[in-house]
Design a protein around this motif. Structure first.
Motif, PDB file in Angstrom:
ATOM      1  N   GLN A  69      79.969  53.404 -58.032  1.00  0.00           N
ATOM      2  CA  GLN A  69      79.701  54.660 -58.765  1.00  0.00           C
ATOM      3  C   GLN A  69      78.756  55.272 -57.717  1.00  0.00           C
ATOM      4  O   GLN A  69      78.157  54.676 -56.629  1.00  0.00           O
ATOM      5  CB  GLN A  69      79.098  54.321 -59.835  1.00  0.00           C
ATOM      6  CG  GLN A  69      79.897  53.633 -60.935  1.00  0.00           C
ATOM      7  CD  GLN A  69      79.450  53.320 -62.257  1.00  0.00           C
ATOM      8  OE1 GLN A  69      78.098  53.947 -62.544  1.00  0.00           O
ATOM      9  NE2 GLN A  69      79.963  52.560 -63.078  1.00  0.00           N
ATOM     10  N   ASP A  70      78.537  56.620 -57.919  1.00  0.00           N
ATOM     11  CA  ASP A  70      77.417  57.226 -57.270  1.00  0.00           C
ATOM     12  C   ASP A  70      75.918  56.886 -57.521  1.00  0.00           C
ATOM     13  O   ASP A  70      75.624  56.373 -58.472  1.00  0.00           O
ATOM     14  CB  ASP A  70      77.329  58.771 -57.613  1.00  0.00           C
ATOM     15  CG  ASP A  70      78.858  59.512 -57.118  1.00  0.00           C
ATOM     16  OD1 ASP A  70      79.609  58.965 -56.098  1.00  0.00           O
ATOM     17  OD2 ASP A  70      79.030  60.499 -57.449  1.00  0.00           O
ATOM     18  N   GLU A  71      75.209  56.876 -56.479  1.00  0.00           N
ATOM     19  CA  GLU A  71      73.814  56.480 -56.541  1.00  0.00           C
ATOM     20  C   GLU A  71      72.972  57.412 -57.156  1.00  0.00           C
ATOM     21  O   GLU A  71      72.920  58.522 -57.049  1.00  0.00           O
ATOM     22  CB  GLU A  71      73.242  56.108 -55.318  1.00  0.00           C
ATOM     23  CG  GLU A  71      71.738  55.521 -55.205  1.00  0.00           C
ATOM     24  CD  GLU A  71      71.137  55.591 -53.887  1.00  0.00           C
ATOM     25  OE1 GLU A  71      70.037  55.959 -53.661  1.00  0.00           O
ATOM     26  OE2 GLU A  71      71.698  54.523 -53.096  1.00  0.00           O
ATOM     27  N   GLY A  88      78.790  49.596 -54.615  1.00  0.00           N
ATOM     28  CA  GLY A  88      80.120  50.237 -54.233  1.00  0.00           C
ATOM     29  C   GLY A  88      80.981  51.033 -55.046  1.00  0.00           C
ATOM     30  O   GLY A  88      82.306  51.423 -54.717  1.00  0.00           O
ATOM     31  N   ASP A 120      76.998  60.034 -47.850  1.00  0.00           N
ATOM     32  CA  ASP A 120      77.659  59.527 -48.891  1.00  0.00           C
ATOM     33  C   ASP A 120      76.819  59.043 -50.153  1.00  0.00           C
ATOM     34  O   ASP A 120      75.857  58.052 -50.105  1.00  0.00           O
ATOM     35  CB  ASP A 120      78.053  57.949 -48.261  1.00  0.00           C
ATOM     36  CG  ASP A 120      79.137  57.308 -49.184  1.00  0.00           C
ATOM     37  OD1 ASP A 120      79.564  57.775 -49.939  1.00  0.00           O
ATOM     38  OD2 ASP A 120      79.428  56.238 -48.823  1.00  0.00           O
ATOM     39  N   THR A 121      77.359  59.683 -51.541  1.00  0.00           N
ATOM     40  CA  THR A 121      76.906  59.275 -52.377  1.00  0.00           C
ATOM     41  C   THR A 121      77.093  57.787 -53.318  1.00  0.00           C
ATOM     42  O   THR A 121      76.384  57.591 -54.187  1.00  0.00           O
ATOM     43  CB  THR A 121      77.121  60.391 -53.425  1.00  0.00           C
ATOM     44  OG1 THR A 121      78.709  60.500 -53.809  1.00  0.00           O
ATOM     45  CG2 THR A 121      76.632  61.807 -53.021  1.00  0.00           C
ATOM     46  N   THR A 122      77.778  57.112 -52.393  1.00  0.00           N
ATOM     47  CA  THR A 122      78.314  55.820 -53.238  1.00  0.00           C
ATOM     48  C   THR A 122      77.196  54.809 -52.970  1.00  0.00           C
ATOM     49  O   THR A 122      76.418  54.457 -52.153  1.00  0.00           O
ATOM     50  CB  THR A 122      79.421  55.381 -52.361  1.00  0.00           C
ATOM     51  OG1 THR A 122      80.576  56.229 -52.686  1.00  0.00           O
ATOM     52  CG2 THR A 122      79.998  54.008 -53.320  1.00  0.00           C
ATOM     53  N   CYS A 123      76.771  54.136 -54.197  1.00  0.00           N
ATOM     54  CA  CYS A 123      75.995  53.089 -54.314  1.00  0.00           C
ATOM     55  C   CYS A 123      76.271  52.090 -53.386  1.00  0.00           C
ATOM     56  O   CYS A 123      77.269  51.599 -53.227  1.00  0.00           O
ATOM     57  CB  CYS A 123      75.718  52.635 -55.712  1.00  0.00           C
ATOM     58  SG  CYS A 123      74.592  51.122 -55.687  1.00  0.00           S
TER      59      CYS A 123
END
Length: 237
Positions: free
Chosen positions: A175-177, A173, A166-169
């Protein structure tokens, strides 16, 4: 390990040079007697037969009381070799090995100088002194170096390698990390930076990665640090 060291013989040979004395300790074809390196490499495997000098010949076998005794040269490469050898004056002293770096004889061996000579040389980056300095903790310096090059395994890099993540920060929660997001773009990180810079009375602090590294190099001086410490002490009083 010993086998790995043996594989480096050709690389090490480029730093070694033999200073000819009486020639009794040096092989004509195998030892690095000239700037051409090993003559069996320079003239090729057919060199001994073409020149008429045995493969196991010592340098002393080609030296007489009057100087060098070499067969007539038949090729241009042999003529270049003879022109160089003619400048070497044999003596009664023993041959000796000399370690050279960039053509300069070294008094002692230095792994640092050898590494700087064989490694690819790149232009020094602006943030060099901010990462690598005497007061740096090695573990922290290496981590900072990897982040500066964007080589740490952040989620966006793991995803680009084909991993199902999961690329979510996890902090915001939203944006992408990524490296830049974790340090500056994340709302959680931005709040932390605002608190720190406000406490240290720092203004106009960059909020992107590369400019921030350059900025750190301009403020991380003894004078700036002493001013910051004075300000913090005054706040505590």
């Amino acid at each position: 390990m010993f086998r790995k060291l043996l594989r480096l013989r050709k690389k090490a040979l480029s730093f070694l040079s033999i200073v000819i004395g009486n020639g009794e300790d040096s092989f004509f074809w195998c030892d690095p007697l000239t700037l051409f390196g090993s003559l069996i490499v320079y003239l090729g495997p057919n060199g001994p037969s073409r020149l008429g000098v045995p493969i196991d010949a010592l340098v002393s076998d080609l030296i007489t009381s009057e100087g060098w005794n070499l067969p007539p040269a038949k090729m241009e490469s042999q003529m270049d070799l003879y022109a160089y050898i003619s400048q070497i004056s044999p003596s009664s002293s023993s041959d000796r090995a000399v370690w050279k770096i960039d053509g300069k004889a070294q008094i002692s061996f230095s792994s640092k100088r050898v590494w700087n000579s064989i490694r690819p040389q790149n232009q020094e980056v602006a943030w060099f002194s901010s990462v690598w300095h005497k007061a740096a903790i090695p573990k922290h310096a290496i981590t900072t170096w990897l982040f500066s090059l964007n080589r740490n395994p952040t989620v966006d890099r793991l995803f680009s390698w084909g991993l199902d993540v999961d690329t979510t920060c996890l902090l915001c929660g939203l944006q992408d990390e990524s490296r830049d997001h974790l340090f500056f773009e994340c709302s959680f990180s931005a709040e932390i930076w605002n608190l720190v810079t406000s406490y240290l009375h720092l203004n106009m602090v960059p909020t992107t990665w590369s400019p921030s590294l350059v900025w750190i190099g301009t403020v991380a001086s003894p004078k700036a640090l002493s001013c910051s410490e004075t300000g913090m002490a005054g706040d505590n009083l």
